[in-house]
Design a protein around this motif. Structure first.
Motif, mmCIF file in Angstrom:
data_model
loop_
_atom_site.group_PDB
_atom_site.id
_atom_site.type_symbol
_atom_site.label_atom_id
_atom_site.label_comp_id
_atom_site.label_asym_id
_atom_site.label_seq_id
_atom_site.Cartn_x
_atom_site.Cartn_y
_atom_site.Cartn_z
ATOM 1 N N ASP A 191 40.544 35.667 42.041
ATOM 2 C CA ASP A 191 39.039 35.760 42.014
ATOM 3 C C ASP A 191 38.551 34.218 42.148
ATOM 4 N N ASP B 69 34.145 33.903 42.322
ATOM 5 C CA ASP B 69 33.196 34.295 41.196
ATOM 6 C C ASP B 69 33.237 34.868 40.648
ATOM 7 N N GLY B 70 33.349 34.030 39.060
ATOM 8 C CA GLY B 70 33.688 34.102 37.993
ATOM 9 C C GLY B 70 34.392 33.430 37.123
ATOM 10 N N GLU C 82 40.412 38.437 37.523
ATOM 11 C CA GLU C 82 40.130 38.746 37.908
ATOM 12 C C GLU C 82 38.714 38.686 36.572
ATOM 13 N N ASP C 83 37.721 38.823 36.681
ATOM 14 C CA ASP C 83 36.964 38.554 35.710
ATOM 15 C C ASP C 83 35.683 40.351 36.414
#
Ligand code: BG6
Ligand code: MG
Length: 215
Positions: A9, A11-12, A170-171
Motif C-alpha cells: 500500500d 499512503d501510510g 497495509e496500514d
C-alpha cells in the motif's frame, strides 16, 4: 513457501501522506460543519475519494447534497491535498522504508504498489521512487477500491505472480481485508496492526525482512 512478490500500500506504508489526507478532509469537513476526527479518519484509509466523502457525510446535518455538490467537495479536498503534496521530496521517504526496500531488492523478491489513490504516480515521483517498483496498480486502473481485492489482484497480474505467492503490506483495515479476499497473506502496520488485522502485525516495516525469510 517463499513469497515471490510484496504488494505495498502507499499512503501510510511507504510515506506519511495519510496525514495530509487527514488535514485536507478536516478542512473540508470544517467548511461544511461535519464532525471529523482521527477515529473517523481511520475509516477512510484505503477507501476511494468519493467513498471517503460518503463516510464523512454520515455525520453531516444539512440540506441534501446533489451529486454535483459532492463532486465539488471531493475536488476541493483533492486540491487542498495536492497543495500539501507539493512539499514532498525524496527526504520524505522515511529512512526505515528506504533501507527496507533496498534490502528487499537484494533478495530478488518482486515489489509492486497496490493503492486506491489516483495521486500515486505523482507521490512516487516526488519521493524518488518513480522507477523503483516492478508494477504499480492504483486508483487510476481500478473500478472498486479496498476492501475489494481488485487492486491487489491487478498488481499480481501485472507481475505475473499467483495471488497465493504474494504478501500484502497495509496500514488500513479495509486494505488487510482486500489482501485476504485476494487470497494473499497480509502484514500490517499502524491502525490495521492495532486492530490485529494482519497475519503479521508489525511495529516497524523493517520486520518484513524477517517475515519474507522465515516463511
Ligand atoms: C488511499 C488512502 O491510499 O487512497 C485513502 O488510504 C484515499 O485515504 C484513497 O481516500 C484515494 O486517494 P486519492 O489520492 O485518489 O484521493
Ligand atoms: Mg494506507
Amino acid at each position: 513457501m517463499q513469497f515471490e512478490a510484496i504488494l505495498f500500500d502507499l499512503d501510510g506504508v511507504i510515506c506519511y501522506t495519510d496525514e495530509y489526507h487527514y488535514q485536507a478532509w478536516k478542512a473540508v469537513a470544517d467548511e461544511i460543519g461535519a464532525p471529523f476526527d482521527r477515529t473517523i479518519n481511520n475509516r477512510l484509509r484505503g477507501v476511494s475519494r468519493m467513498e471517503s466523502l460518503a463516510i464523512i457525510l454520515e455525520g453531516y446535518i444539512g440540506p441534501e447534497l446533489s451529486e454535483e455538490e459532492r463532486l465539488r467537495l471531493a475536488e476541493r479536498k483533492n486540491s487542498l491535498y495536492r497543495v500539501l503534496l507539493q512539499q514532498m521530496q525524496p527526504s520524505d521517504l522515511p529512512e526505515n522504508v528506504r533501507e527496507t526496500l533496498q534490502r528487499l531488492r537484494g533478495t530478488g523478491i518482486r515489489m509492486a504498489i497496490g493503492s486506491s489513490s489516483k495521486n500515486t504516480p505523482f507521490i512516487l515521483e516526488s519521493i524518488g521512487l518513480g522507477d523503483f517498483f516492478d508494477a504499480v496498480a492504483d486508483g487510476n486502473c481500478i473500478t472498486r477500491s479496498k476492501p475489494d481485492p481488485e487492486v491487489f489482484l491487478k498488481a499480481a497480474e501485472m507481475l505475473g505472480v499467483p495471488a497465493e505467492n504474494c504478501l500484502v503490506v497495509e496500514d488500513a483495515v479495509s486494505g488487510a481485508e482486500a489482501g485476504h479476499r485476494a487470497g494473499m497473506k497480509v502484514a500490517c502496520l499502524g491502525d490495521a496492526a492495532a486492530h490485529g488485522a494482519g497475519d503479521w502485525n508489525m511495529k516497524d516495516i523493517q520486520e518484513l525482512l524477517e517475515i519474507v525469510t522465515e516463511v
